[in-house]
Design a protein around this motif. Sequence first.
Motif, PDB file in Angstrom:
ATOM      1  N   VAL A 880      34.208  35.235  35.076  1.00 62.69           N
ATOM      2  CA  VAL A 880      34.197  36.615  35.702  1.00 62.69           C
ATOM      3  C   VAL A 880      36.134  36.926  35.891  1.00 62.69           C
ATOM      4  N   LYS A 881      36.502  35.844  36.269  1.00 62.22           N
ATOM      5  CA  LYS A 881      38.243  36.232  36.467  1.00 62.22           C
ATOM      6  C   LYS A 881      38.745  36.339  35.283  1.00 62.22           C
ATOM      7  N   GLN A 882      38.541  35.914  34.086  1.00 64.12           N
ATOM      8  CA  GLN A 882      38.939  35.918  32.886  1.00 64.12           C
ATOM      9  C   GLN A 882      38.575  37.554  32.678  1.00 64.12           C
ATOM     10  N   ASP A 883      37.388  37.873  32.459  1.00 66.32           N
ATOM     11  CA  ASP A 883      36.887  39.162  32.261  1.00 66.32           C
ATOM     12  C   ASP A 883      37.700  40.149  33.064  1.00 66.32           C
ATOM     13  N   ILE A 884      38.211  39.998  34.296  1.00 72.15           N
ATOM     14  CA  ILE A 884      38.815  41.123  35.175  1.00 72.15           C
ATOM     15  C   ILE A 884      40.129  41.060  34.656  1.00 72.15           C
ATOM     16  N   LEU A 885      40.975  39.838  34.242  1.00 77.23           N
ATOM     17  CA  LEU A 885      42.238  39.968  34.004  1.00 77.23           C
ATOM     18  C   LEU A 885      42.284  40.339  32.501  1.00 77.23           C
ATOM     19  N   ASN A 886      41.361  40.386  31.547  1.00 73.10           N
ATOM     20  CA  ASN A 886      41.529  40.830  30.168  1.00 73.10           C
ATOM     21  C   ASN A 886      40.974  42.323  30.141  1.00 73.10           C
ATOM     22  N   TYR A 887      40.293  42.845  31.223  1.00 68.61           N
ATOM     23  CA  TYR A 887      39.550  44.252  31.024  1.00 68.61           C
ATOM     24  C   TYR A 887      40.075  45.278  31.867  1.00 68.61           C
ATOM     25  N   PHE A 888      40.649  44.713  33.032  1.00 69.45           N
ATOM     26  CA  PHE A 888      41.137  45.858  34.172  1.00 69.45           C
ATOM     27  C   PHE A 888      42.473  46.420  33.704  1.00 69.45           C
ATOM     28  N   PRO A 889      43.252  45.853  32.693  1.00 70.94           N
ATOM     29  CA  PRO A 889      44.163  46.509  32.178  1.00 70.94           C
ATOM     30  C   PRO A 889      43.918  47.577  31.448  1.00 70.94           C
ATOM     31  N   LEU A 890      42.774  47.608  30.795  1.00 73.38           N
ATOM     32  CA  LEU A 890      42.226  48.593  29.626  1.00 73.38           C
ATOM     33  C   LEU A 890      41.574  49.614  30.488  1.00 73.38           C
ATOM     34  N   LEU A 891      41.221  49.358  31.743  1.00 74.65           N
ATOM     35  CA  LEU A 891      40.600  50.435  32.470  1.00 74.65           C
ATOM     36  C   LEU A 891      41.623  51.686  32.854  1.00 74.65           C
ATOM     37  N   ALA A 892      41.032  53.020  32.588  1.00 78.83           N
ATOM     38  CA  ALA A 892      41.623  54.269  32.855  1.00 78.83           C
ATOM     39  C   ALA A 892      42.049  54.404  34.384  1.00 78.83           C
ATOM     40  N   PRO A 893      43.292  54.900  34.769  1.00 82.17           N
ATOM     41  CA  PRO A 893      43.533  54.973  36.215  1.00 82.17           C
ATOM     42  C   PRO A 893      42.345  55.772  36.785  1.00 82.17           C
ATOM     43  N   GLU A 894      41.950  55.521  38.053  1.00 78.85           N
ATOM     44  CA  GLU A 894      40.770  55.941  38.792  1.00 78.85           C
ATOM     45  C   GLU A 894      39.315  55.870  38.022  1.00 78.85           C
ATOM     46  N   GLY A 895      39.346  54.910  36.865  1.00 82.89           N
ATOM     47  CA  GLY A 895      38.303  54.283  36.318  1.00 82.89           C
ATOM     48  C   GLY A 895      37.349  53.407  37.306  1.00 82.89           C
ATOM     49  N   ILE A 896      36.198  53.351  36.800  1.00 80.91           N
ATOM     50  CA  ILE A 896      35.339  52.343  37.608  1.00 80.91           C
ATOM     51  C   ILE A 896      34.838  51.345  36.952  1.00 80.91           C
ATOM     52  N   MET A 897      35.059  49.993  37.572  1.00 82.12           N
ATOM     53  CA  MET A 897      34.663  48.641  37.144  1.00 82.12           C
ATOM     54  C   MET A 897      33.587  48.188  38.003  1.00 82.12           C
ATOM     55  N   MET A 898      32.283  48.162  37.338  1.00 90.29           N
ATOM     56  CA  MET A 898      31.002  47.749  38.099  1.00 90.29           C
ATOM     57  C   MET A 898      30.638  46.148  37.793  1.00 90.29           C
ATOM     58  N   PHE A 899      30.185  45.509  38.723  1.00 87.42           N
ATOM     59  CA  PHE A 899      29.718  44.028  38.565  1.00 87.42           C
ATOM     60  C   PHE A 899      28.223  43.996  39.067  1.00 87.42           C
ATOM     61  N   HIS A 900      27.590  43.073  38.132  1.00 88.20           N
ATOM     62  CA  HIS A 900      26.124  42.879  38.509  1.00 88.20           C
ATOM     63  C   HIS A 900      26.103  41.300  39.258  1.00 88.20           C
ATOM     64  N   ASP A 901      25.206  40.971  39.999  1.00 86.38           N
ATOM     65  CA  ASP A 901      25.043  39.842  40.578  1.00 86.38           C
ATOM     66  C   ASP A 901      25.971  39.487  41.643  1.00 86.38           C
ATOM     67  N   TYR A 902      26.727  40.178  42.331  1.00 81.38           N
ATOM     68  CA  TYR A 902      27.464  40.083  43.353  1.00 81.38           C
ATOM     69  C   TYR A 902      26.952  39.694  44.528  1.00 81.38           C
ATOM     70  N   LEU A 903      26.778  38.583  45.072  1.00 81.62           N
ATOM     71  CA  LEU A 903      26.161  37.859  46.141  1.00 81.62           C
ATOM     72  C   LEU A 903      26.796  37.435  47.436  1.00 81.62           C
ATOM     73  N   PRO A 904      26.224  37.468  48.387  1.00 81.59           N
ATOM     74  CA  PRO A 904      26.745  37.026  49.596  1.00 81.59           C
ATOM     75  C   PRO A 904      27.045  35.594  49.739  1.00 81.59           C
ATOM     76  N   VAL A 905      27.944  35.268  50.772  1.00 82.90           N
ATOM     77  CA  VAL A 905      28.378  33.775  50.925  1.00 82.90           C
ATOM     78  C   VAL A 905      27.112  32.932  51.110  1.00 82.90           C
ATOM     79  N   LEU A 906      27.296  31.983  50.650  1.00 78.49           N
ATOM     80  CA  LEU A 906      26.035  30.794  50.746  1.00 78.49           C
ATOM     81  C   LEU A 906      25.772  30.626  52.294  1.00 78.49           C
ATOM     82  N   ASN A 907      24.446  30.510  52.754  1.00 74.38           N
ATOM     83  CA  ASN A 907      24.183  30.048  54.065  1.00 74.38           C
ATOM     84  C   ASN A 907      22.769  29.401  53.861  1.00 74.38           C
TER      85      ASN A 907
END
Length: 977
Positions: A880-907
């Motif tokens: 995921v970190k590599q995808d952000i580093l690679n693709y965030f610069p490609l995103l237009a200003p004020e564009g939206i980056m959405m992620f699936h399977d964002y989960l809370p801290v384990l407990n």
Amino acid sequence: MKRIVILDTWTNNSNLGTKIIVEAVEQRLQEIFPQDFFYRVPALEYLQSGRSKIHQADYVFLAGTNLLSSNMEATSQWCIKPQERFWQNKVILMGLGWGQYQSQEINDYTRSLLNSVLHQQAAHSVRDDYTAQKLSSLGFNVINTGCPTLWWLTPDHCAGIPTQKADQVLLTFTEYNQNPHFDRILFEILSENYSRIYFWAQMYGDYEYAHKIGGSRLVFIEPSLEALDELLSSNQALDYVGNRLSAGIRSLQHQRRSIIVGIDNRAVEMGRNFNLPIIERPTLPTHLKALIHQSWATKIRLDWEGLKNWKQQFEKPASRKAGFISRKRLERTEESSHPQPSAQGMLNRDVLIQNALRELNANNNQEALKLWEQAITTSPDLPGLHYGKAVALARLDRQSDAIASLNHLLSVFPSHPKARQLVTELQPPHSALDLMKAAQMSLESNQIHAAFHELAKAKSFRQPTPGLDYLRAICFINLNQLEGAKEALNEELRYFPNNTEARTLRHRILSQLSSHNSAPIDDPEFQELLRIIRPYTMLSELRLYSLFSLTKTLCLQNIPGNIVECGVAGGGSTALMAAVMKRYSKQPRWLYACDSFEGMPTPTAEDKHNGIPAEATGWGTGTCAAPETSVREICTQLGVINGVKLIKGYFQDTLPKMQNPMGMIALLHIDGDWYESTQTILQNLYDRVVNEGVIQVDDYGYWDGCRQAVHEFETQRQIKLEIKPIDNTGVWFVKPDKFPVNPELEAQIIAEFAQDDPVAYGIESQMSANERFQLYYTLRHLVSKTSNPLRFIEIGSYAGASLFLTWKILKRMDRAMAGFAVEPGGQPQFYEVLKQVQPEVSHWRLFSHQAAGKFPQIWEKDGNQPGFIFVDGDHTYPGVKQDILNYFPLLAPEGIMMFHDYLPVLNDQNRDAIFFHHGNQEPGIRQACQELMENTYGCEILDIPLLYPTDPTQTQAHLPIIPGVYSTIRAYRKPAQ
């Protein structure tokens, strides 16, 4: 005079709820030790001067709160070290609890610590069954007395609590378990139904949080226990509704009608154990208003006898060890060790005994029992008094209690002749074989009901015994109940297939029954399956066909969720539904088969058939038994065993633990027979049934208690069940109440989403309805609108459902688009979706890191960068970190980056479910997003509404529910600069 030390959990604590508990502990201990000297020693700091007080103390009590855990080294607030020797195994627990549900085993550090600190002979007081089970597993003697704050809530006290709604209400929130969505709903419901809302802050953070939720619409009272008591005692027109458990109990102490919102394991466990008025947080939108306006009585159910026993262990004034409840049984002590009673004490004792004998001779057994218990309390040194108590108990049909009293007497005087004779009369024969012999003699004398009675007792042992069910079949035949005889023989042959007499008799009965059977159902597919499963089920052909049809329909209509069967017996209906599920389901599903596999539990007074108690019908305790091997055998025969999960145990033990792991339910088959079993199933699983899900109840028409439980639940939930009869006993109905749609949404977008939803087109999705709607809403309302075509990138398309949905909404909006699906593989369905979305969407059959460098050249000329990027590929932190580093610069200003399977801290609550979803690994989406999207890039986190705010369905309905998670979507807007 004794020295009593209270390990004080309030000192150095900012939670006023702990002060409520500690004050209750001290007050109750002063009632037990009225003439003795008390010290308070802080428990939340390492001891220096307090060590001498511990060393000199006669008793050391730890005041109840959440200090216990499976890993005391890492998660307990109790400041204590294993090397501290001054504790000397003196600590006695008083109302303690486990901090959270914890699936991990108790570690060696905790075992060693507790065994070196806690008293080894004393009975420890805990606040719930969960804690009792944990401590008992370590060998400690434990009594679930509940928290000492509950000890005031006697039946007489609760009778004074109003049953009707008041005009005003006291509200609390918690700083540690905030949920703004549900807490705003709670506040708004109270605003609509009460003229004034008071707020009391139990901790500092509660005050700040309440200001955000209610602001000036709340009347804030001083954050002190004195101010709380003043309000509760002076305002008669006041209810309590809130998230704070201790404040709710304090309100009950003041006889105020209270509704406690269950937000953690303390409230849930104590609500379940003691019938506290608890409403779980996710049900607030659908159930709170009705609960406020209903008339209901507060009935707290504590184990008063257990509480009395816990107190009485401290009443003997001899040595420190005297008076403790032994782990095994009370040891015999020498007569000389008992203090001699005074002349006045002897006179009082003799009067009590004379009065008890008089009441016993007059057959006033309840009054006699009270007098015997008073005499025993007055003179615990006279074990012979337990004989009189046992006689009274036996006459009141409390045989097990009578036997316990006699065993106490016999542990001191083993040769007591009357006690030994009475215990022999009360105890059942030593084996099922003895009872079977007695039943055989009754049959030979044509005393059929007497034989049934003996066989019912034999079945209650829950020990498979050759010939036992064969004799039951003979009884049924004598009563001209051939169906009952057939099922008893089936039960015999499940355990003892080589019993030729049973097999021959069963064949003869089947021949007789076939001449009376109606024409078979005209469905060749069903008849093919019925022929195979028939020996493994007691259900009628009509009820089996109903399960067959309901399962087939929900699969063809693609209604999400698992199938759950509560009451499995031989497994025939389990295998039938699993076979249909395997043939027709368009999405993954499990079939959960829940049963004790030891026969039926003991019925209650509600369980009757046409007014006849269940035990007298031949279908009582221990009947309907079948081994797990029977279910595995028929499921293997049909090739469906891999889709079936067996859950062994009684419903009250298994269902509370399994309601989340089971996921959502499309079909719930209730075949628990008894009142309490049906009640337990509905209370634990009804809210897991999906919209349009169905419930079949097998025993509705036969057992009075089953029918009563269904209609009590209907009344409690204020729903109307459209019951559809199947035959003379079975019924089914569609779940009438649905997860409510978010009232803040416009009707148009809800309708359009339903039309564009890929699931409506039969496309398998790995996103829940809430998640699909959030994607739809984002593209509809949040993605910036420009004159250029919208370029978007999807990393990880799998089966193409999210890609199809993105394409559909943009087509509906008549918006020009150029999409890119970065998917190195993909399911066959993905390539079918591609045929529909091309040429607007192109497929890049590459890994995301391979594709990233090729994109810039596409918009090099026009500068039209992607306005939306959906990341659902590699879920590991590095990926995921590599995808952000690679693709965030490609995103237009004020564009939206959405992620699936964002989960809370384990407990401890969510760990097992998250690991189940992700192959025993924690996904790295949250960590990567927080590091880069939030901390490095400073992106705005978007607040996207849910379609169904109370629907806990996960990414796929068959997966375990992750507590508190209603969507795993996380979206960010890139800064303009």
